[in-house]
Design an enzyme around this catalytic site. Structure first.
Site, short mmCIF file in Angstrom:
data_model
loop_
_atom_site.label_atom_id
_atom_site.label_comp_id
_atom_site.label_asym_id
_atom_site.label_seq_id
_atom_site.Cartn_x
_atom_site.Cartn_y
_atom_site.Cartn_z
N LYS A 26 0.80 -1.22 0.00
CA LYS A 26 0.00 0.00 0.00
C LYS A 26 0.83 1.27 0.00
CE LYS A 26 -0.58 0.10 5.07
NZ LYS A 26 0.05 1.40 5.37
N GLY A 44 3.50 2.09 -1.67
CA GLY A 44 4.00 2.54 -2.96
C GLY A 44 5.51 2.44 -3.06
N LEU A 53 8.66 -0.23 -1.48
CA LEU A 53 8.87 -1.49 -0.78
C LEU A 53 9.77 -1.31 0.44
CD1 LEU A 53 9.32 -3.69 -3.97
CD2 LEU A 53 7.41 -3.81 -2.36
N GLY A 54 9.76 -2.30 1.30
CA GLY A 54 10.61 -2.26 2.49
C GLY A 54 9.85 -2.07 3.78
N LYS A 98 18.91 3.98 11.86
CA LYS A 98 20.34 3.65 11.96
C LYS A 98 21.20 4.67 11.22
CE LYS A 98 18.77 0.36 14.22
NZ LYS A 98 17.39 0.87 14.17
N ALA A 117 10.50 3.28 27.44
CA ALA A 117 11.94 3.01 27.51
C ALA A 117 12.29 1.69 26.85
CB ALA A 117 12.41 3.01 28.97
N GLU A 161 8.75 6.10 31.77
CA GLU A 161 8.44 4.68 31.60
C GLU A 161 7.52 4.20 32.72
OE1 GLU A 161 7.76 1.05 30.83
OE2 GLU A 161 8.99 2.12 29.35
N MET A 218 8.67 -8.84 17.53
CA MET A 218 8.37 -7.90 16.44
C MET A 218 9.69 -7.33 15.92
SD MET A 218 4.92 -5.83 17.48
CE MET A 218 3.31 -6.55 17.18
N HIS A 269 43.57 -11.33 17.16
CA HIS A 269 43.98 -10.33 18.15
C HIS A 269 44.62 -9.14 17.45
CE1 HIS A 269 45.65 -8.68 21.86
NE2 HIS A 269 46.81 -8.55 21.22
#
Length: 510
Positions: free
Chosen positions: A77, A79, A81-82, A94, A225, A247, A363, A489
Site C-alpha cells: 500500500k 508505494g 517497498l521495504g 540507523k 523506555a 516509563e 516484532m 587479536h
C-alpha cells in the site's frame, strides 16, 4: 550427533521451536510431502502465492517464493517497498544514529585522538538528506530484485474478499482483484497509541515523526523506555536535546538481562539521558505552543508536570490487522489482534498464511524475514524453520546492547542449574586501544553439560559480535567450544572468547 543438527544437515527443519518438539515432530516433518494448494498453470492469471505487504517479511517471502518456482504477486500500500523498517524504521533510524554518533565523537572524542579543529556544526537538512538517500536507494534495490525474480508488484491497499482473492485499491485510484492459490498476510505493525494522546507528528510524534524533525528540540520527552525510544532519544540527545524518558514499568527494556540492563541505564545516564520510571502520563496540554505533560506514579499518587518542545510516543507497536477483511473470511485472531497460525504459518482458513509482526513472536524485521522464507518453503512442499528462542535482539545506541537466548532471570525461573562467565571491555585490548571500553560480555551455560543458554553483550558493535553466539546456540555449542576457537587479536570478539573461558574455567586476561 544431536537430532536437531542431523535434521538440519540433511535439509530438514522441524518447527519454529525445536526445543519444545519430540522425535515424533521430526517424523511428521519428514512425512510431509507438500502443503501447497497447487501451482498455477502456465498463462493463468492466478498466482501461486500472493503476499499482502512489502515489508521485510513480505518482500523476502515474495522473492523466495519466486526463486522456488512459484508464480508470485506482492501487494504493498505504501508505494515503496521495504515496509516500516526500510522507510520509517530500522534503516533511517540507523542512518541518524550513525550520523549523530559521528557528530558526538567529533565534539567529545576526536581531540583525545589528536584530531582538532576550530568548530563543528550540525547541518540537519544534510543529515536528513543522507538518511533519505539511503532509504531511496534501498527501496529501488528491492524493486530491482522483484524484476530480477519476476515478482509481480501491485501498488495499493489489499483486502481479503475470499480465501483466494484480494481486492486492491490501487494508489492511482483504481481497483483490481488479485487471485492466488496461497495468500500470505505480511502487513507488519503500527505505532501503539496511548489514551488521551493524539499524535500530530509535529509536537507529539511517533517514531516516524522523530525521524523527520525539522529542528533540534531543546527538550524531548520520550514516553516508553524500549528499543525504539532509547535509540531515538540517543539520536537527538547527541545533537543537543535534553532527553527525559518516562516509563510506566520499573525498568528500561524489560526483555533485557537484568545485570546488563542496569549497566546500560547507567551508561545512558552518563550521556545525559534522564529517566522517570514507575511513572505514567495522565494528561497532555499543547495549548501553550509547547507540550506540558501531567505525570503520576504508576501506583497512584501526587501529580507533577513536565515541559517539552517535542514528545515522542514510543510505547510499543501493535499488529496491523484491522481493515484486511480477516473477519469476513473467518481468520482467527487473539485479543491483541495477532493472527493465530500453526507451525507452518497457516491460519485456520485453508490457503491463508501469516508471518512477521501480525503473528505472535518478536516484532523484529529479521524474524519476519525468516518467517517469510519458512512459510513459502512449506507452501512449496519443503519444510521451513524459525526458532524464536534463538532470534538475536539489538539496541543500536552507543554502546550497543545485543543478546541471544535466555536471560539470567529466565534461566532461574526455569530452575536450570547454570554457570555465568563475564568479561569487561576494560580488559579487552582493542577496546582500550580505541578508547571505547565501556561494557561487558556475559555468557550463561548449563552447569552439567556446559551448553550455552544465552549470551548478552554491551559494547561497541555488539550487534555484529552477537552472531557468533547465535551460531553457537543454533548448534547447541558449549562455552568451551567458543573458548577453544582461535580469535584474531586484537579484536572486540576476544571479549566473547574470554567470557566463555570464564564460564567453564578461567579467563586469561582478568
Amino acid at each position: 550427533m544431536a537430532l536437531a543438527s542431523l535434521a538440519r544437515r540433511k535439509g530438514y527443519l522441524l518447527s519454529r521451536n525445536f526445543s519444545n518438539q519430540t522425535s515424533e515432530a521430526l517424523r511428521y516433518s519428514l512425512s510431509l510431502t507438500s502443503f501447497s494448494r497447487g501451482f498455477a498453470s502456465s498463462g493463468s492469471d492466478e498466482s501461486d502465492v500472493v503476499v499482502i505487504g512489502g515489508g521485510p517479511g513480505g518482500y523476502v517471502a515474495a522473492i523466495k517464493a519466486a526463486q522456488l518456482g512459484l508464480k508470485t504477486t506482492c501487494i504493498e500500500k505504501r508505494g515503496t517497498l521495504g515496509g516500516t523498517c526500510l522507510n520509517v524504521g530500522c534503516i533511517p533510524s540507523k542512518a541518524l544514529l550513525h550520523s549523530s554518533h559521528m557528530y558526538h565523537e567529533a565534539m567529545h572524542s576526536f581531540a583525545n585522538h589528536g584530531v582538532k579543529f576550530a568548530s563543528v556544526e550540525i547541518d540537519l537538512p544534510a543529515m536528513m538528506g543522507q538518511k533519505d538517500k539511503a532509504v531511496s536507494n534501498l527501496t529501488r534495490g528491492i524493486e530491482g530484485l522483484f524484476k530480477k525474480n519476476k515478482v509481480t508488484y501491485v501498488k495499493g491497499y489489499g483486502k481479503l474478499i475470499s480465501p483466494s482473492e484480494v481486492s486492491v485499491d490501487t494508489i492511482d485510484g483504481g481497483n483490481t482483484i488479485v487471485k492466488g492459490k496461497n495468500i500470505i498476510v505480511a502487513t507488519g505493525s503500527d505505532v501503539k497509541s496511548l489514551p488521551g494522546i493524539t499524535i500530530d507528528e509535529e509536537r507529539i510524534v511517533s517514531s516516524t515523526g522523530a525521524l523527520a524533525l525539522k529542528e533540534i528540540p531543546k527538550k524531548l520527552v520520550v514516553i516508553g523506555a524500549g528499543y525504539i525510544g532509547l535509540e531515538m532519544g540517543s539520536v537527538w540527545g547527541r545533537l543537543g536535546s535534553e532527553i527525559t524518558v518516562v516509563e510506566f514499568a520499573s525498568e528500561i527494556v524489560p526483555s533485557m538481562d537484568g545485570e546488563i540492563r542496569k549497566q546500560f541505564q547507567r551508561s545512558l545516564e552518563k550521556q545525559g539521558m534522564k529517566f522517570k520510571l514507575n511513572t505514567k502520563v495522565v494528561g497532555v496540554d499543547t495549548s501553550s505552543g509547547g507540550v506540558k505533560l501531567t505525570l503520576e506514579p504508576a501506583a497512584g499518587g501526587d501529580q507533577t508536570t513536565l515541559d517539552a518542545d517535542v514528545v515522542l510516543v514510543s510505547a510499543g507497536r501493535t499488529p496491523f490487522t484491522s481493515g484486511l477483511g480477516l473477519e469476513k473470511i473467518g481468520v482467527e485472531t487473539d485479543k491483541g489482534g495477532r493472527i493465530l497460525v500453526n507451525e507452518r504459518f497457516a491460519t485456520n482458513v485453508p490457503g491463508v498464511f501469516a508471518i512477521g509482526d501480525v503473528i505472535p513472536g518478536p516484532m523484529l524485521a529479521h524474524k519476519a524475514e525468516e518467517d517469510g522464507v519458512a512459510c513459502v518453503e512449506f507452501i512449496a512442499g519443503k519444510v521451513g524453520h524459525v526458532d524464536y528462542d534463538k532470534v538475536p535482539g539489538v539496541v543500536y545506541t552507543h554502546p550497543e546492547v545485543a543478546s541471544v537466548g535466555k536471560t539470567e532471570e529466565q534461566v532461574k525461573a526455569l530452575g536450570i542449574e547454570y554457570r555465568v562467565g563475564k568479561f569487561p571491555l576494560l580488559a579487552n585490548s582493542r577496546a582500550k586501544a580505541i578508547d571505547d571500553a565501556e561494557g561487558l560480555v556475559k555468557v550463561l551455560a548449563e552447569k552439567e553439560t556446559d551448553k550455552i543458554l544465552g549470551v548478552h553483550i554491551m559494547s561497541p558493535n555488539a550487534g555484529e559480535l552477537i552472531h557468533e553466539a547465535a551460531i553457537a546456540l543454533q548448534y547447541d555449542a558449549s562455552s568451551e567450544d567458543i573458548a577453544r576457537v582461535c580469535h584474531a587479536h586484537p579484536t572486540m570478539s576476544e571479549a566473547l572468547k574470554e567470557a566463555a573461558m570464564a564460564t567453564y574455567d578461567k579467563p586469561i586476561h582478568m
